[in-house]
Motif scaffolding. Structure first.
Motif, PDB file in Angstrom:
ATOM      1  N   ALA A  51       0.980  -1.319  -0.016  1.00 17.22           N
ATOM      2  CA  ALA A  51       0.039   0.124  -0.104  1.00 17.22           C
ATOM      3  C   ALA A  51       0.906   1.134   0.033  1.00 17.22           C
ATOM      4  O   ALA A  51       0.745   2.101  -0.805  1.00 17.22           O
ATOM      5  CB  ALA A  51      -0.925   0.022   1.101  1.00 17.22           C
ATOM      6  N   VAL A  52       1.933   1.294   0.793  1.00 18.07           N
ATOM      7  CA  VAL A  52       2.772   2.459   1.176  1.00 18.07           C
ATOM      8  C   VAL A  52       3.376   2.558  -0.389  1.00 18.07           C
ATOM      9  O   VAL A  52       3.651   3.739  -0.925  1.00 18.07           O
ATOM     10  CB  VAL A  52       3.601   2.287   1.916  1.00 18.07           C
ATOM     11  CG1 VAL A  52       4.773   3.282   2.203  1.00 18.07           C
ATOM     12  CG2 VAL A  52       2.774   2.430   3.290  1.00 18.07           C
ATOM     13  N   GLY A  53       4.085   1.462  -0.908  1.00 19.38           N
ATOM     14  CA  GLY A  53       4.773   1.562  -2.384  1.00 19.38           C
ATOM     15  C   GLY A  53       4.050   2.239  -3.354  1.00 19.38           C
ATOM     16  O   GLY A  53       4.369   2.855  -4.127  1.00 19.38           O
ATOM     17  N   ALA A  54       2.492   1.532  -3.264  1.00 13.33           N
ATOM     18  CA  ALA A  54       1.778   1.994  -4.537  1.00 13.33           C
ATOM     19  C   ALA A  54       1.188   3.450  -4.290  1.00 13.33           C
ATOM     20  O   ALA A  54       1.463   4.322  -5.450  1.00 13.33           O
ATOM     21  CB  ALA A  54       0.669   1.308  -4.655  1.00 13.33           C
ATOM     22  N   ALA A  55       1.263   3.853  -3.063  1.00 14.45           N
ATOM     23  CA  ALA A  55       0.842   5.271  -2.969  1.00 14.45           C
ATOM     24  C   ALA A  55       2.006   6.358  -3.095  1.00 14.45           C
ATOM     25  O   ALA A  55       1.713   7.146  -3.892  1.00 14.45           O
ATOM     26  CB  ALA A  55       0.390   5.579  -1.584  1.00 14.45           C
ATOM     27  N   LEU A  56       3.205   5.734  -2.754  1.00 17.28           N
ATOM     28  CA  LEU A  56       4.334   6.642  -3.201  1.00 17.28           C
ATOM     29  C   LEU A  56       4.815   6.869  -4.717  1.00 17.28           C
ATOM     30  O   LEU A  56       4.894   7.730  -5.197  1.00 17.28           O
ATOM     31  CB  LEU A  56       5.660   5.938  -2.565  1.00 17.28           C
ATOM     32  CG  LEU A  56       5.874   6.250  -0.878  1.00 17.28           C
ATOM     33  CD1 LEU A  56       7.041   5.504  -0.632  1.00 17.28           C
ATOM     34  CD2 LEU A  56       5.819   7.693  -0.811  1.00 17.28           C
ATOM     35  N   GLY A  58       2.359   6.563  -7.049  1.00  9.67           N
ATOM     36  CA  GLY A  58       1.463   7.581  -7.582  1.00  9.67           C
ATOM     37  C   GLY A  58       1.555   8.874  -7.346  1.00  9.67           C
ATOM     38  O   GLY A  58       1.380   9.851  -7.974  1.00  9.67           O
ATOM     39  N   ALA A  59       1.972   8.927  -5.858  1.00  7.28           N
ATOM     40  CA  ALA A  59       2.143  10.558  -5.792  1.00  7.28           C
ATOM     41  C   ALA A  59       3.496  11.138  -6.416  1.00  7.28           C
ATOM     42  O   ALA A  59       3.425  12.297  -6.508  1.00  7.28           O
ATOM     43  CB  ALA A  59       2.590  10.697  -4.221  1.00  7.28           C
ATOM     44  N   TRP A  60       4.424  10.291  -6.825  1.00  7.32           N
ATOM     45  CA  TRP A  60       5.476  10.657  -7.787  1.00  7.32           C
ATOM     46  C   TRP A  60       5.166  10.978  -9.122  1.00  7.32           C
ATOM     47  O   TRP A  60       5.543  12.005  -9.788  1.00  7.32           O
ATOM     48  CB  TRP A  60       6.700   9.688  -7.588  1.00  7.32           C
ATOM     49  CG  TRP A  60       7.788  10.155  -8.895  1.00  7.32           C
ATOM     50  CD1 TRP A  60       8.687  11.154  -9.055  1.00  7.32           C
ATOM     51  CD2 TRP A  60       7.584   9.329 -10.072  1.00  7.32           C
ATOM     52  NE1 TRP A  60       9.023  10.866 -10.052  1.00  7.32           N
ATOM     53  CE2 TRP A  60       8.674   9.802 -10.699  1.00  7.32           C
ATOM     54  CE3 TRP A  60       7.081   8.166 -10.571  1.00  7.32           C
ATOM     55  CZ2 TRP A  60       8.974   9.289 -12.009  1.00  7.32           C
ATOM     56  CZ3 TRP A  60       7.561   7.672 -11.695  1.00  7.32           C
ATOM     57  CH2 TRP A  60       8.412   8.405 -12.417  1.00  7.32           C
ATOM     58  N   ALA A  61       4.230  10.060  -9.484  1.00 10.38           N
ATOM     59  CA  ALA A  61       3.857   9.844 -10.967  1.00 10.38           C
ATOM     60  C   ALA A  61       2.681  10.654 -11.432  1.00 10.38           C
ATOM     61  O   ALA A  61       2.676  11.489 -12.550  1.00 10.38           O
ATOM     62  CB  ALA A  61       3.710   8.578 -11.483  1.00 10.38           C
ATOM     63  N   LEU A  62       1.764  10.821 -10.642  1.00 13.79           N
ATOM     64  CA  LEU A  62       0.234  11.244 -11.062  1.00 13.79           C
ATOM     65  C   LEU A  62       0.125  12.932 -11.464  1.00 13.79           C
ATOM     66  O   LEU A  62       0.464  13.451 -10.249  1.00 13.79           O
ATOM     67  CB  LEU A  62      -0.838  10.920 -10.175  1.00 13.79           C
ATOM     68  CG  LEU A  62      -2.063  10.767 -10.709  1.00 13.79           C
ATOM     69  CD1 LEU A  62      -3.036   9.543 -10.060  1.00 13.79           C
ATOM     70  CD2 LEU A  62      -2.816  12.097 -10.806  1.00 13.79           C
ATOM     71  N   PRO A  63       0.186  13.188 -12.622  1.00 12.94           N
ATOM     72  CA  PRO A  63      -0.189  14.719 -12.787  1.00 12.94           C
ATOM     73  C   PRO A  63      -1.617  14.996 -12.851  1.00 12.94           C
ATOM     74  O   PRO A  63      -2.409  14.631 -13.506  1.00 12.94           O
ATOM     75  CB  PRO A  63       0.461  14.861 -14.254  1.00 12.94           C
ATOM     76  CG  PRO A  63       0.150  13.569 -14.773  1.00 12.94           C
ATOM     77  CD  PRO A  63       0.028  12.600 -13.886  1.00 12.94           C
ATOM     78  N   PHE A 221      -1.147  10.889  -2.503  1.00 13.87           N
ATOM     79  CA  PHE A 221      -0.598   9.627  -1.709  1.00 13.87           C
ATOM     80  C   PHE A 221      -1.550   9.321  -0.660  1.00 13.87           C
ATOM     81  O   PHE A 221      -1.812   7.763  -0.603  1.00 13.87           O
ATOM     82  CB  PHE A 221       0.660  10.389  -0.690  1.00 13.87           C
ATOM     83  CG  PHE A 221       1.162   9.207   0.237  1.00 13.87           C
ATOM     84  CD1 PHE A 221       2.048   8.183  -0.296  1.00 13.87           C
ATOM     85  CD2 PHE A 221       0.888   9.288   1.556  1.00 13.87           C
ATOM     86  CE1 PHE A 221       2.763   7.211   0.691  1.00 13.87           C
ATOM     87  CE2 PHE A 221       1.240   8.161   2.367  1.00 13.87           C
ATOM     88  CZ  PHE A 221       1.901   7.141   1.778  1.00 13.87           C
ATOM     89  N   ALA A 222      -2.537  10.280   0.005  1.00 12.50           N
ATOM     90  CA  ALA A 222      -3.424   9.816   0.681  1.00 12.50           C
ATOM     91  C   ALA A 222      -4.576   9.025   0.385  1.00 12.50           C
ATOM     92  O   ALA A 222      -4.960   7.874   0.825  1.00 12.50           O
ATOM     93  CB  ALA A 222      -4.107  10.764   1.693  1.00 12.50           C
TER      94      ALA A 222
END
Length: 505
Positions: A51-56, A58-63, A221-222
């Motif tokens: 969960a933490v890995g997927a959220a990190l 997405g927080a880096w990649a998602l525009p 991320f959240a």
């Protein structure tokens, strides 16, 4: 457990009372406790880490500002996490794959409205992927349970975080992440200051660090963390949709067959008297006095909406109340509803012909294309109902209805709707000299390659705004195929930025 004292009762022959029972009486469990008991007291280590890995990621990649590859990367992270955690929980992996397929549209198409629809469709697919069944009530309740699972998954994951690596596992993981980010920021900043090429690479890969971007990244991320944790909680502790309190009521065959038979006769009479106009197309319009293309198309469209709503409502009610115990009852049900669906399909086909004639005469617009796609999907629904009626049981029908809607959305995105509209309007302009400049000016970068084929002054008036918008720099995760094609098309033509669209009408 609630401590409750049972009321005393008078003893025989004595005026005083004696206690009957004292002790703990189990409280009546609520619906949540009876139907949704967590199997595991806390989230496991893989759940927390995935969960933490997927959220990190997405927080880096998602525009959030524009459609881009980061949307697809974030969706892949969520889907991979749930697939990895759902190996023993029989997750409906085909729903996840359909959701990921929808989330490729932000990478392929520049239209922001299409990205919004893709995110909505992917959310439906995500909720269905952790649903326990295929019945209609399971699919209806799936989004509700997914939202409720967020509130149950947070304390569940919090208890698991304490056991990630022992008693101090949560502290260790947090410390490791903070130190890694610190190394990235300090040494990355120093190396970027030492070499301009490396600095350009950092600008492409990493987002700009400011207050607004940090807030947006924290919000992403959240949200993604909650999505993965809620899905993991549902995979670990599945929940059954509540059964209706009232049993299914049935009526006699005559009570439903007569009203539906009247409706079938009405549809049959309408089709019989409208054969020429139903499939007359352009020839019928030209032969009929005072009949315009607009009247021809709009009548078919409203027929479609009315017939679709009426027919599907009738089928749903009859399927609910009609008895099916004997062979005769099943034959009546299949025959009457089958004829009704076939007649509805004829009118659907008529409406499709009308809208295509209308577009050929007045040009293609986004709304008209969406109406056409909706009509095609409704035709698919009628075919699904017809196939289901040929079988005694069709438990797959609710899933097929939802899945067909998502597949229709995916097909629309792969069609590249804005480029399709622009190409048809450019071809119409070459034949008739008429061009809907106002509507074409509202299209986004996907339409640029087609609009670049226009002559002047129409080309410059429609592309000048696009040229200004496409000059902005993009990060790696903001890359988009539609915008890339638009830049290539603009590089091959000359655009007069001073050209006003009013002179090109």
């Amino acid at each position: 457990m609630d401590e409750r004292t049972i009321q005393t009762e008078p003893a025989e022959g004595v005026g005083s009372s004696r206690p009957v029972h004292l002790g703990r009486v189990p409280a009546q469990p609520g619906w949540m406790d009876r139907h949704w008991r967590p199997r595991s007291p806390r989230a496991s280590r893989p759940v927390v880490l995935w969960a933490v890995g997927a959220a990190l990621l997405g927080a880096w990649a998602l525009p959030l500002e524009v459609p881009g590859a980061g949307w697809t990367v974030a969706a892949l992270g969520v889907a991979t996490a749930l697939l990895a955690l759902g190996r023993t929980a029989r997750a409906n992996w085909w729903w996840l794959l359909l959701g990921v397929a929808l989330m490729t549209l932000p990478t392929l198409r520049a239209a922001s409205w299409l990205t919004a629809l893709a995110v909505l469709g992917a959310g439906v697919a995500l909720a269905a992927s952790v649903s326990r069944g295929r019945a209609a009530r399971d699919l209806v309740w799936a989004p509700v349970f997914y939202g409720a699972a967020v509130f149950r998954a947070v304390p569940w994951a919090g208890r698991g975080l304490k056991h990630v690596g022992g008693g101090q596992g949560g502290v260790r993981v947090t410390r490791t992440v903070v130190l890694s980010l610190l190394v990235l920021l300090v040494f990355g900043g120093l190396l970027a200051g030492a070499d301009s090429d490396f600095a350009d690479l950092i600008d492409v890969v990493l987002p700009a660090v400011d207050g607004e971007s940090l807030v947006l990244s924290a919000w992403v991320f959240a949200v993604l963390l909650a999505l993965v944790l809620a899905g993991s909680f549902l995979l670990d502790s599945p929940v059954d949709a509540p059964e209706p309190d009232r049993p299914r009521r049935t009526v006699r065959v005559a009570e439903w067959a007569w009203p539906v038979g009247v409706l079938v006769a009405l549809f049959a009479a309408f089709v019989a008297t409208q054969v020429r106009s139903l499939f007359g197309g352009e020839g019928h319009v030209l032969r009929t006095a005072s009949l315009t293309y607009a009247e021809y198309a709009r009548s078919g469209f409203w027929q479609l909406l009315m017939v679709t709503a009426l027919t599907l409502a009738v089928i749903g009610v009859v399927a609910r109340v009609a008895p099916r115990e004997t062979a005769g009852e099943r034959l009546w049900l299949r025959s009457v509803l089958g004829v009704l669906v076939v007649l509805a399909l004829v009118i659907v086909a008529s409406a499709l012909v009308r809208i295509w004639v209308y577009q050929g005469a007045y040009g293609y617009t986004l709304l008209r294309l969406l109406v056409s796609v909706a009509e095609l999907w409704m035709a698919v629904l009628f075919v699904l109902v017809l196939v289901a009626g040929a079988r005694r049981r069709a438990p797959w029908l609710p899933s097929a209805v939802v899945g067909s809607a998502l597949v229709a959305l995916l097909a629309l995105g792969l069609l590249d709707p804005e480029r399709f509209i622009a190409e048809r309007n450019v071809a119409r302009f070459a034949e008739t000299g008429r061009l809907d400049v106002h509507h074409l000016s509202t299209l986004m970068a996907d339409a640029v390659p087609a609009l670049a084929a226009l002559p002047e002054p129409q080309r410059s008036c429609l592309l000048s705004q696009q040229l200004a918008e496409l000059e902005a720099d993009e990060r790696l995760t903001e890359w988009n195929l539609g915008r890339e094609r638009a830049r290539r098309a603009l590089a091959e033509v000359d655009v007069d930025l001073a050209r006003a669209c009013s002179s090109a009408r």
